[in-house]
Write a protein that holds these residues in place. Structure first.
Motif, mmCIF file in Angstrom:
data_model
loop_
_atom_site.group_PDB
_atom_site.id
_atom_site.type_symbol
_atom_site.label_atom_id
_atom_site.label_comp_id
_atom_site.label_asym_id
_atom_site.label_seq_id
_atom_site.Cartn_x
_atom_site.Cartn_y
_atom_site.Cartn_z
ATOM 1 N N GLY A 36 137.736 67.784 37.112
ATOM 2 C CA GLY A 36 137.431 66.552 36.409
ATOM 3 C C GLY A 36 136.373 65.696 37.064
ATOM 4 O O GLY A 36 135.661 66.135 37.967
ATOM 5 N N VAL A 37 136.294 64.459 36.577
ATOM 6 C CA VAL A 37 135.278 63.512 37.038
ATOM 7 C C VAL A 37 135.990 62.314 37.659
ATOM 8 O O VAL A 37 136.932 61.775 37.075
ATOM 9 N N SER A 186 125.451 62.095 29.945
ATOM 10 C CA SER A 186 126.917 62.112 30.050
ATOM 11 C C SER A 186 127.496 63.357 29.392
ATOM 12 O O SER A 186 128.480 63.903 29.877
ATOM 13 N N GLU A 187 126.854 63.821 28.341
ATOM 14 C CA GLU A 187 127.316 65.060 27.707
ATOM 15 C C GLU A 187 127.208 66.237 28.690
ATOM 16 O O GLU A 187 128.111 67.073 28.792
ATOM 17 N N ILE A 189 127.317 66.022 31.958
ATOM 18 C CA ILE A 189 128.345 65.847 32.995
ATOM 19 C C ILE A 189 129.702 66.303 32.457
ATOM 20 O O ILE A 189 130.455 67.011 33.130
ATOM 21 N N ARG A 190 129.978 65.937 31.228
ATOM 22 C CA ARG A 190 131.253 66.344 30.625
ATOM 23 C C ARG A 190 131.351 67.874 30.573
ATOM 24 O O ARG A 190 132.354 68.472 30.928
ATOM 25 N N ARG A 191 130.248 68.497 30.158
ATOM 26 C CA ARG A 191 130.269 69.957 30.016
ATOM 27 C C ARG A 191 130.448 70.655 31.353
ATOM 28 O O ARG A 191 131.234 71.573 31.485
ATOM 29 N N SER A 193 131.784 69.553 33.982
ATOM 30 C CA SER A 193 133.134 69.340 34.494
ATOM 31 C C SER A 193 134.120 70.256 33.754
ATOM 32 O O SER A 193 135.027 70.825 34.358
ATOM 33 N N GLU A 194 133.905 70.448 32.463
ATOM 34 C CA GLU A 194 134.772 71.380 31.715
ATOM 35 C C GLU A 194 134.584 72.817 32.192
ATOM 36 O O GLU A 194 135.491 73.637 32.118
ATOM 37 N N THR A 198 133.728 70.076 39.798
ATOM 38 C CA THR A 198 134.266 68.726 39.974
ATOM 39 C C THR A 198 133.108 67.750 40.204
ATOM 40 O O THR A 198 132.133 68.096 40.864
ATOM 41 N N LEU A 212 133.942 58.868 31.218
ATOM 42 C CA LEU A 212 133.921 60.279 31.619
ATOM 43 C C LEU A 212 135.032 60.605 32.610
ATOM 44 O O LEU A 212 135.520 61.728 32.651
ATOM 45 N N SER A 214 138.557 60.484 35.028
ATOM 46 C CA SER A 214 140.010 60.346 34.873
ATOM 47 C C SER A 214 140.521 59.225 35.774
ATOM 48 O O SER A 214 141.514 58.588 35.488
#
Ligand SMILES: Nc1ncnc2c1ncn2[C@@H]1O[C@H](COP(=O)(O)OP(=O)(O)OP(=O)(O)O)[C@@H](O)[C@H]1O
Ligand SMILES: [Mg+2]
Length: 268
Positions: A36-37, A186-187, A189-191, A193-194, A198, A212, A214
């Motif tokens: 995660g972030v 941000s997209e 970063i989200r990807r 992390s998925e 980390t 973004l 947790s």
């Protein structure tokens, strides 16, 4: 932070000084889980970049030194490792200000990110960056300095990914970007992390960062003043007032700052 799985990165009671006198970090403790972030927020001069440099081993370059504390990756101390060994261990920092090499081509920037790796591995990783962002492929031979700010930030992050990090340290990746570019970064970063990388995200743009992350930590003059689940921080009146109301661009100077100092509850 969840007690179920051990943290990937653990920073304990970290103290840092610059030039033997400036106390930039005064004993911070934080944990980054294996997935995660995690957001590290704070105003100018709080010590955010210092924390990242201490983790990535780049303090020496700035005449900084750790005077106390521990930094562990999966339970192993990083403190005795050089910056390069930390990269090989999976700790990769993307610096503030998108430090791409303007005069080199997009492709050369990516290849430079894989410095020390075999050419074949580097080419495969460049290929995966191009697949991720066809625009980078289209402009592979152009000087990286011709890219827009948002595209340069995407390139800087893709260059960091060339080292196959376990944890990516991002220093204010949204700084100075248009709202559209903030969305694209941000997209990404989200990807990533998925995909299992980390991310420790240093930001002043709390709204995007807490969207973004947790979990978030708030740093102020070298000390952590607040931490909690991102959702809870988003609802915290102090965070809302100081960080969600206006970002760096919108900082309205001394009067708001004074009001904030009077009103903030987290130090009282
Ligand atoms: N090389 C240096 N020598 C002396 N003092 C430094 C050095 N680098 C940073 N500092 C000081 O350490 C403190 C923390 O700086 P740092 O750059 O980590 O803050 P930051 O939270 O990243 O701020 P910003 O949001 O402006 O990037 C500040 O008081 C800064 O002036
Ligand atoms: Mg900084």
């Amino acid at each position: 932070m969840s007690a179920s799985s051990p943290p990937l990165l653990r920073v304990q009671n970290l103290q840092v000084v610059y030039a033997s006198v400036v106390r930039a970090l005064r004993g911070i403790t934080l944990e980054v889980p294996a997935q995660g972030v995690i957001a590290l927020l704070g105003p100018n001069g709080a010590g955010k970049s210092t924390a990242l440099r201490a983790i990535s081993g780049l303090l020496d370059l700035h005449d900084g030194a750790i005077t106390q504390g521990r930094i562990e990756l999966s339970g192993h101390s990083l403190l005795t490792l050089t910056a390069d060994s930390r990269v090989r261990a999976g700790v990769v920092q993307v610096m503030e200000g998108r430090r791409i090499l303007d005069a080199l081509s997009v492709e050369e920037n990516l290849l430079a990110g894989g410095f020390g790796m075999g050419l074949q591995a580097r080419k495969e990783l460049v290929e995966s960056a191009f697949t991720r962002f066809p625009l980078l492929r289209e402009r592979r031979r152009q000087p990286a300095g011709y890219l827009s700010g948002g595209e340069q930030q995407l390139l800087a992050i893709c260059r960091g990914l060339m080292r196959r990090p376990r944890v990516l340290l991002l220093d204010e990746p949204f700084l100075g970007l248009s709202p559209r570019a903030v969305g694209e970064v941000s997209e990404l970063i989200r990807r990533i992390s998925e995909e299992g990388v980390t991310v420790l995200l240093v930001e002043q743009n709390a709204k995007v960062a807490l969207g973004l992350a947790s979990h978030g930590y708030v740093l102020e003059t070298g000390k952590l003043v607040l931490d909690g689940p991102a959702e809870r921080l988003r609802e915290d009146p102090d965070v809302q007032e100081f960080y969600l109301g206006f970002g760096r661009e919108g900082q309205r100077g001394y009067h708001e700052l004074k009001r904030y100092r009077r009103k903030r509850r987290w130090l009282s």
